[in-house]
Design an enzyme around this catalytic site. Structure first.
Site, PDB file in Angstrom:
ATOM      1  N   LYS A   1      28.258 -14.725  -7.739  1.00 40.12           N
ATOM      2  CA  LYS A   1      28.626 -13.314  -7.803  1.00 40.12           C
ATOM      3  C   LYS A   1      30.042 -13.139  -8.355  1.00 40.12           C
ATOM      4  O   LYS A   1      30.299 -12.263  -9.181  1.00 40.12           O
ATOM      5  CB  LYS A   1      28.533 -12.668  -6.407  1.00 40.12           C
ATOM      6  CG  LYS A   1      27.138 -12.379  -5.953  1.00 40.12           C
ATOM      7  CD  LYS A   1      26.510 -11.276  -6.786  1.00 40.12           C
ATOM      8  CE  LYS A   1      25.007 -11.393  -6.817  1.00 40.12           C
ATOM      9  NZ  LYS A   1      24.460 -12.530  -7.520  1.00 40.12           N
TER      10      LYS A   1
ATOM     11  N   GLU B   1      30.063 -13.873 -12.076  1.00 43.52           N
ATOM     12  CA  GLU B   1      29.281 -12.900 -12.841  1.00 43.52           C
ATOM     13  C   GLU B   1      30.065 -11.633 -13.149  1.00 43.52           C
ATOM     14  O   GLU B   1      30.024 -11.124 -14.267  1.00 43.52           O
ATOM     15  CB  GLU B   1      28.015 -12.494 -12.063  1.00 43.52           C
ATOM     16  CG  GLU B   1      26.859 -13.465 -12.154  1.00 43.52           C
ATOM     17  CD  GLU B   1      25.649 -12.953 -11.401  1.00 43.52           C
ATOM     18  OE1 GLU B   1      24.536 -13.052 -11.940  1.00 43.52           O
ATOM     19  OE2 GLU B   1      25.803 -12.462 -10.269  1.00 43.52           O
TER      20      GLU B   1
ATOM     21  N   ASN C   1      -1.883   2.049   5.931  1.00 42.18           N
ATOM     22  CA  ASN C   1      -1.007   0.942   5.548  1.00 42.18           C
ATOM     23  C   ASN C   1      -0.789   0.066   6.773  1.00 42.18           C
ATOM     24  O   ASN C   1      -0.628   0.582   7.883  1.00 42.18           O
ATOM     25  CB  ASN C   1       0.358   1.442   5.070  1.00 42.18           C
ATOM     26  CG  ASN C   1       0.285   2.173   3.746  1.00 42.18           C
ATOM     27  OD1 ASN C   1      -0.743   2.175   3.086  1.00 42.18           O
ATOM     28  ND2 ASN C   1       1.386   2.794   3.366  1.00 42.18           N
ATOM     29  N   GLY C   2      -0.711  -1.244   6.570  1.00 44.99           N
ATOM     30  CA  GLY C   2      -0.435  -2.135   7.694  1.00 44.99           C
ATOM     31  C   GLY C   2      -1.619  -3.025   8.013  1.00 44.99           C
ATOM     32  O   GLY C   2      -2.572  -3.151   7.242  1.00 44.99           O
TER      33      GLY C   2
ATOM     34  N   GLU D   1      25.726 -18.728  -3.914  1.00 42.99           N
ATOM     35  CA  GLU D   1      25.491 -17.339  -4.316  1.00 42.99           C
ATOM     36  C   GLU D   1      26.801 -16.567  -4.375  1.00 42.99           C
ATOM     37  O   GLU D   1      27.013 -15.756  -5.279  1.00 42.99           O
ATOM     38  CB  GLU D   1      24.520 -16.672  -3.327  1.00 42.99           C
ATOM     39  CG  GLU D   1      24.267 -15.205  -3.566  1.00 42.99           C
ATOM     40  CD  GLU D   1      23.627 -14.893  -4.910  1.00 42.99           C
ATOM     41  OE1 GLU D   1      23.627 -13.706  -5.290  1.00 42.99           O
ATOM     42  OE2 GLU D   1      23.135 -15.815  -5.600  1.00 42.99           O
TER      43      GLU D   1
ATOM     44  N   HIS E   1      35.081 -35.886  -1.692  1.00 40.48           N
ATOM     45  CA  HIS E   1      34.485 -36.782  -2.686  1.00 40.48           C
ATOM     46  C   HIS E   1      34.735 -36.309  -4.110  1.00 40.48           C
ATOM     47  O   HIS E   1      33.937 -36.595  -5.010  1.00 40.48           O
ATOM     48  CB  HIS E   1      32.985 -36.937  -2.435  1.00 40.48           C
ATOM     49  CG  HIS E   1      32.659 -37.613  -1.151  1.00 40.48           C
ATOM     50  ND1 HIS E   1      32.898 -38.954  -0.921  1.00 40.48           N
ATOM     51  CD2 HIS E   1      32.146 -37.128   0.004  1.00 40.48           C
ATOM     52  CE1 HIS E   1      32.522 -39.272   0.307  1.00 40.48           C
ATOM     53  NE2 HIS E   1      32.069 -38.172   0.892  1.00 40.48           N
TER      54      HIS E   1
ATOM     55  N   ARG F   1       5.264  -0.300  -6.112  1.00 44.98           N
ATOM     56  CA  ARG F   1       5.084  -1.078  -4.886  1.00 44.98           C
ATOM     57  C   ARG F   1       4.035  -2.170  -5.049  1.00 44.98           C
ATOM     58  O   ARG F   1       4.001  -3.112  -4.283  1.00 44.98           O
ATOM     59  CB  ARG F   1       4.685  -0.145  -3.737  1.00 44.98           C
ATOM     60  CG  ARG F   1       5.726   0.901  -3.407  1.00 44.98           C
ATOM     61  CD  ARG F   1       5.168   1.986  -2.511  1.00 44.98           C
ATOM     62  NE  ARG F   1       4.870   1.513  -1.181  1.00 44.98           N
ATOM     63  CZ  ARG F   1       5.715   1.533  -0.162  1.00 44.98           C
ATOM     64  NH1 ARG F   1       6.946   2.002  -0.345  1.00 44.98           N
ATOM     65  NH2 ARG F   1       5.378   1.122   1.027  1.00 44.98           N
TER      66      ARG F   1
ATOM     67  N   TRP G   1      -3.115  -2.695  -1.406  1.00 46.76           N
ATOM     68  CA  TRP G   1      -2.867  -4.107  -1.688  1.00 46.76           C
ATOM     69  C   TRP G   1      -3.693  -4.894  -0.689  1.00 46.76           C
ATOM     70  O   TRP G   1      -3.487  -4.799   0.511  1.00 46.76           O
ATOM     71  CB  TRP G   1      -1.382  -4.432  -1.542  1.00 46.76           C
ATOM     72  CG  TRP G   1      -1.061  -5.829  -1.976  1.00 46.76           C
ATOM     73  CD1 TRP G   1      -0.954  -6.934  -1.202  1.00 46.76           C
ATOM     74  CD2 TRP G   1      -0.858  -6.268  -3.317  1.00 46.76           C
ATOM     75  NE1 TRP G   1      -0.681  -8.029  -1.968  1.00 46.76           N
ATOM     76  CE2 TRP G   1      -0.614  -7.651  -3.268  1.00 46.76           C
ATOM     77  CE3 TRP G   1      -0.863  -5.618  -4.559  1.00 46.76           C
ATOM     78  CZ2 TRP G   1      -0.371  -8.407  -4.415  1.00 46.76           C
ATOM     79  CZ3 TRP G   1      -0.621  -6.370  -5.693  1.00 46.76           C
ATOM     80  CH2 TRP G   1      -0.374  -7.752  -5.609  1.00 46.76           C
TER      81      TRP G   1
ATOM     82  N   CYS H   1       0.819  -1.217   0.000  1.00 46.51           N
ATOM     83  CA  CYS H   1       0.000   0.000   0.000  1.00 46.51           C
ATOM     84  C   CYS H   1       0.851   1.263   0.000  1.00 46.51           C
ATOM     85  O   CYS H   1       1.984   1.280   0.457  1.00 46.51           O
ATOM     86  CB  CYS H   1      -0.895   0.008   1.227  1.00 46.51           C
ATOM     87  SG  CYS H   1      -1.921  -1.460   1.409  1.00 46.51           S
TER      88      CYS H   1
ATOM     89  N   LYS I   1      19.615  -7.845 -16.871  1.00 50.94           N
ATOM     90  CA  LYS I   1      19.022  -7.722 -15.543  1.00 50.94           C
ATOM     91  C   LYS I   1      17.779  -8.580 -15.390  1.00 50.94           C
ATOM     92  O   LYS I   1      17.605  -9.281 -14.414  1.00 50.94           O
ATOM     93  CB  LYS I   1      18.676  -6.250 -15.264  1.00 50.94           C
ATOM     94  CG  LYS I   1      18.158  -6.007 -13.846  1.00 50.94           C
ATOM     95  CD  LYS I   1      19.218  -6.353 -12.819  1.00 50.94           C
ATOM     96  CE  LYS I   1      18.721  -6.204 -11.402  1.00 50.94           C
ATOM     97  NZ  LYS I   1      19.694  -6.731 -10.430  1.00 50.94           N
TER      98      LYS I   1
END
Length: 611
Positions: A488, A491, A100-101, A484, A507, A27, A75, A2, A606
């Site tokens: 990075k 990349e 909001n909330g 990850e 192993h 949002r 939302w 929201c 992206k």
């Protein structure tokens, strides 16, 4: 998520309110509305389902004109997306409110107010605030005094704003767990849930703090802290360089976005944590009932988002006791799938337009899943629109191709999902949810402490300047973090990097270890630490050079061929989020040494919107 915009001015505020809503469209929302005190002394509103453009078209057909107004993008949490549930909400034709909330105690408050004769026209928790505020006005007479009395009865998260027909010179607001910012103008002032909504009218802002209540007029702003005492909040002036599309003081967008992580994690948590628990309706109005039926979770994603899903598997099974499978979207969409009864289908994507993930979701709709949930950073994306439930990360625009802040906010969202499902299932051990909610509240500070090691990690990066290969090791939930970290590094520096569970080293991968193959390890202080130490000895025995990011309590120290970077202590469940930070910084500084294009690495895009 929201959005709120408010204004008090001599001019007609409708254009300001509508433009502010447009700037908050990223949002995500399903309805929009505006309310003003008109020039002829009426309190009027316009609401519409769908995009802000539809609200704008309605206002062109039947214009409104007034100097005091509030606006909102909603939302849905309580009640489906309908015009009747859209904000602003009225009480007795005298008050308008946007919020909001989530108000956790809205049901008993609703029953109490109905007993006092109030008639509800929506299914929302927000209408409860409107009627409660109207009731308090009978006792206190003045709007800000009534608001102070009202918030004392609200439990949950809220950022709210209200206007009153009989006091057309002021706007009041309150913040608890959901952000609000005041924009300062010349004989006019503004309010919003995000300063981006107000950049077209001002560059001076005051950020409300937790528990603040504010009264805003054309000439002044008054703020009272949670203890009821008047307080002054610092005025912050934003230059154009503060926009997301500008690197500001940073050399690259990637470094800027790495350093934004404490604030974006804080934003992702805003409005989603209650008193010792996750606010499950923040996932959508049907989330509480749906989560109670979940027996399995299927996560589908690509790239960095896939690694986030792999971490979540450890959380969902270890904390919530719910079986979880994680699969790469490009594989999932092309194989025959056996769906277990009661399986929630979860997709993760920064852009919400990732072709393979979208195709997997569309395919899943015919396979008999319990429901679908998208964890995404773009509220108007296809993934969000086509999923039953959504939890939006609040990373903001991410310009660097290599994802950083989107990943950590995804992890935060997945921890919220874990606790939410565990709460609905009743499978969390006693006290776990309340403990982790408090740890999540502290997480932005811990991330800031990790970022303070920036210069240390820049020095460590020198070890990789002439290397062509690197191994990353982790155990348990740190294995996906190691994956990850390897992603990075490859990349943006173009160094070949692979990740393995540390126990798998003997192993096969151990054959690669020598003085030219650095080994990067993440080592939080948990029950796997002693086994991890044995794996590290295997590396040193083969002449491998070790870089270890270790908990300060792990009793690891520098030695020949071993560089230890001491990390702040954090609860083991949240360690994957914290240990991501140094791996991002390491990759960044290695890429700078290599002279590569950090923000736009070769061959990559992206948002991957093709197969």
């Amino acid at each position: 998520m929201c959005g709120i915009v408010g204004a008090v001015a001599e001019r007609n505020v409708i254009p300001v309110l509508v433009e502010g809503l447009k700037r908050l469209e990223y949002r995500g929302y399903d309805s929009a509305g505006v309310a003003v005190v008109t020039r002829d002394g009426q309190l009027e509103r316009r609401r519409s389902i769908g995009k802000v453009s539809e609200l704008a078209a309605s206002l062109q057909t039947t214009p409104l004109n007034g100097g005091l107004g509030i606006a909102h993008t909603r939302w849905a949490t309580h009640g489906s997306p309908t015009e009747g549930n859209a904000h602003p909400h009225f009480s007795n034709g005298e008050l308008a409110i946007v919020h909001n909330g989530i108000i956790e105690n809205h049901e008993p408050l609703r029953a109490e107010l109905q007993g006092l004769g109030y008639v509800f026209s929506s299914q929302t928790d927000t209408e409860v605030i409107a009627h409660l505020l109207h009731h308090k006005l009978k006792e206190h007479g003045e709007l800000v005094a009534a608001l102070k009395a009202t918030v004392k009865q609200l439990h949950g998260a809220y950022g709210l704003a209200a206007i009153r027909l009989s006091q057309p010179d002021r706007l009041v607001a309150a913040r608890s767990g959901s952000p609000l910012v005041i924009g300062l103008g010349l004989e006019e002032n503004f309010l919003a849930s995000d300063q981006l909504a107000l950049r077209q009218v001002t560059d001076r802002f005051m950020y409300l703090e937790e528990g603040d209540i504010a009264q805003i007029t054309r000439e002044s702003v008054q703020i009272w802290a949670a203890d009821g005492q008047p307080v002054h909040r610092e005025v912050v002036q934003h230059q154009e360089g503060a926009e997301a599309a500008d690197k500001g003081e940073y050399r690259h967008f990637m470094l800027k976005e790495i350093h934004e992580q404490p604030s974006v994690v804080q934003r992702t948590l805003e409005g989603r944590l209650g008193q010792g628990q996750v606010l499950v309706p923040s996932f959508g109005p049907q989330a509480p009932a749906l989560f109670a039926q979940v027996r399995n979770v299927q996560i589908v994603a690509c790239g960095t988002s896939y690694h986030a899903g792999m971490v979540a598997r450890y959380w969902l099974e270890g904390l919530a006791g719910v079986p979880c499978q994680v699969e790469v979207a490009s594989e999932f969409r092309y194989r025959k799938v056996v769906v277990q009864p009661g399986t929630l289908f979860v997709t993760i994507s920064q852009s919400g337009e990732t072709a393979d993930t979208l195709a997997a979701l569309r395919n899943a709709k015919s396979l008999g899943y319990l429901g679908s949930l998208a964890i995404c950073n773009v509220g108007i994306s296809s993934l969000v629109r086509e999923s039953d439930l959504t939890l939006l990360t609040q990373a903001g625009p991410e310009i660097g191709v290599a994802s950083t802040k989107a990943f950590t906010t995804q992890l935060v969202a997945l921890m919220l999902l874990t606790l939410g499902i565990g709460q609905a299932q009743g499978t969390l051990e006693q006290g776990v949810e309340a403990h982790l909610v408090e740890e999540l509240r502290r997480l932005p500070v811990r991330l800031g402490e990790a970022l303070a090691m920036d210069s240390t990690i820049e020095q460590v990066a020198q070890l990789f300047a002439e290397k062509h290969h690197t191994l990353f090791l982790g155990r348990g939930a740190q294995f996906p973090v190691a994956m990850e970290g390897a992603l990075k590094l490859k990349e943006i520096s173009y160094i070949h990097a692979e990740a393995y569970p540390a126990g798998e080293l003997k192993h096969g991968p151990l054959a690669l270890v020598d003085a030219d193959m650095p080994v990067v390890t993440v080592a939080p202080n948990n029950e796997l630490l002693e086994k991890l130490k044995s794996n590290l000895q295997e590396v040193r025995a083969r002449g491998g050079e070790l870089v270890v990011f270790a908990d300060a309590q792990a009793q690891l120290s520098n030695g020949e061929g071993t560089t230890v970077v001491a990390m702040p202590h954090v609860d083991d469940a949240l360690a994957p989020i914290l240990y991501t930070i140094p791996l991002q910084l390491l990759s960044y500084y290695v890429a700078v040494l290599k002279g590569t294009d950090v923000d736009q690495p070769r061959n990559l895009a992206k948002s991957v919107t093709v197969e």
